[in-house]
Design a protein around this motif. Structure first.
Motif, short mmCIF file in Angstrom:
data_model
loop_
_atom_site.label_atom_id
_atom_site.label_comp_id
_atom_site.label_asym_id
_atom_site.label_seq_id
_atom_site.Cartn_x
_atom_site.Cartn_y
_atom_site.Cartn_z
N ILE A 75 4.77 44.19 26.97
CA ILE A 75 5.85 44.70 26.62
C ILE A 75 6.68 43.63 25.51
CG2 ILE A 75 8.39 45.35 26.81
CD1 ILE A 75 7.32 46.70 29.60
N LEU A 76 6.72 42.44 25.92
CA LEU A 76 7.16 41.32 24.90
C LEU A 76 6.23 41.17 23.46
CD1 LEU A 76 7.49 38.25 27.13
CD2 LEU A 76 9.34 40.00 26.58
N ARG A 77 5.18 41.71 23.70
CA ARG A 77 4.30 41.62 22.42
C ARG A 77 4.61 42.73 21.64
NH1 ARG A 77 0.05 40.58 26.16
NH2 ARG A 77 -0.71 38.30 26.12
N ARG A 78 4.98 43.98 22.29
CA ARG A 78 5.42 45.11 21.62
C ARG A 78 6.41 44.89 20.72
NH1 ARG A 78 6.89 49.53 25.47
NH2 ARG A 78 4.62 48.91 26.31
N HIS A 79 7.45 44.11 21.53
CA HIS A 79 8.82 43.66 20.73
C HIS A 79 8.68 42.51 19.70
CE1 HIS A 79 12.14 45.83 22.95
NE2 HIS A 79 10.97 46.16 23.60
N GLY A 80 7.51 42.02 19.20
CA GLY A 80 7.10 41.35 18.12
C GLY A 80 7.27 39.64 18.72
N VAL A 81 7.34 39.53 20.09
CA VAL A 81 7.32 38.15 20.65
C VAL A 81 5.97 37.61 20.66
CG1 VAL A 81 7.89 36.84 22.61
CG2 VAL A 81 9.48 38.83 22.16
N GLN A 82 6.04 36.32 20.15
CA GLN A 82 4.58 35.85 19.99
C GLN A 82 4.78 34.57 20.99
OE1 GLN A 82 3.51 34.92 15.81
NE2 GLN A 82 4.01 36.92 15.10
N ARG A 83 5.75 33.76 21.12
CA ARG A 83 5.80 32.50 21.74
C ARG A 83 6.61 32.74 23.14
NH1 ARG A 83 7.41 30.32 16.64
NH2 ARG A 83 5.25 29.48 15.57
N ALA A 84 5.95 32.85 24.26
CA ALA A 84 6.53 33.03 25.29
C ALA A 84 5.98 32.62 26.76
CB ALA A 84 6.75 34.54 25.64
#
Length: 287
Positions: free
Chosen positions: A175-184
């Motif tokens: 889900i984070l990737r779907r929101h464009g999050v790369q660094r987490a």
């Protein structure tokens, strides 16, 4: 931000020691977050544990939106897989007539399928049908026709405690990737899943905790693009599927793997197999 400056923001945990933002607040009921050095963090209570997420490189409001959606997806999975919640889907399945076909959700079906895969991949060392006092019935006791499940008998149990956190972390990361999050970095019950590394760093700095003292051991690593899970024989909650007895020979095993689910299941399996070449704090990598 260099590694030394980043580490100043972080403090220790247990089992797997994440270097956590010192300003992270959690009062047991409310979710809270902070922004420091471009790092957004959020925590919430999920699966009976505090779940933490750290994001870098995303505007605060968007980061919290992504994290909240990830938390919601993890809670949805918890409602399906919890062994202890009388309102959960798994509880309904196990308390019903074993001969009657049970139409399972996608989350429960995925957990069963992943468990079958893990059972084969570990030669039976990972088995969610294990119960105290005797050999596990085995996943052959869970009869499946697509999304429909049945149990061979009332004695067949099912507990996703050894894989549930990994499944939840993998779902949250997608889900984070779907929101464009790369660094987490995500953490749940001592399991960690890292996306790309913080800016200017090799990875998210972690250290495996010494199982005796809880202090950081010499086993440190920079986690990026993979997961890290630890299984411990204390307090005697991991059972050997062959006997139903608590494992006790090895104290702690940590595994790094491409997904949180794989790291979760393999750390349990290695503890059960009691591989003599693992010391109490060694980290194995599973490709």
């Amino acid at each position: 931000m260099n590694r030394r400056d980043f580490v100043k923001l972080m403090a220790g945990g247990c089992a797997l020691l994440a270097l956590r933002p010192s300003g992270l607040l959690f009062d047991g009921n409310e979710e809270s977050g902070l922004v420091e050095e471009g790092l957004v963090s959020h925590s919430s209570w999920i699966m009976g544990q505090i779940c933490n997420v750290w994001i870098q490189g995303v505007e605060e409001e968007k980061a919290h939106e992504a994290i909240n959606e990830a938390f919601a997806a993890m809670r949805e999975l918890e409602r399906s897989l919890s062994r202890f919640d009388p309102a959960s889907e798994l509880h309904d399945f196990l308390s019903g007539d074993p001969a009657r076909s049970f139409r399972a959700s996608a989350g429960l079906v995925a957990a069963v399928n992943e468990s079958r895969h893990a059972h084969r991949g570990t030669a039976g060392a990972f088995d969610p049908t294990v119960k105290a006092g005797g050999p596990a019935s085995g996943l052959s006791g869970i009869l499946q026709d697509g999304e429909h499940l049945r149990r061979a008998s009332r004695e067949v149990e099912l507990d996703f405690g050894g894989i549930g956190c990994g499944l939840a972390l993998d779902r949250a990361a997608s889900i984070l990737r779907r929101h464009g999050v790369q660094r987490a970095l995500l953490e749940l019950s001592g399991d960690y899943l890292a996306l790309s590394a913080p800016e200017g760093m090799a990875g998210w700095p972690l250290a495996v905790a010494d199982p005796w003292s809880g202090a950081p051991s010499e086993h440190a690593l920079d986690l990026r693009g993979e997961a890290l899970a630890t299984s411990s024989s204390r307090p005697g909650t991991i059972l050997d599927p062959r006997t139903g007895e608590a494992v006790s020979r090895l104290l702690q095993v940590s595994v790094a793997a491409p997904t949180a689910c794989l790291a979760d299941q393999r750390s349990t399996a290695l503890l059960v197999r009691e591989l003599s070449w693992f010391d109490a704090t060694q980290v194995a990598r599973w490709a």
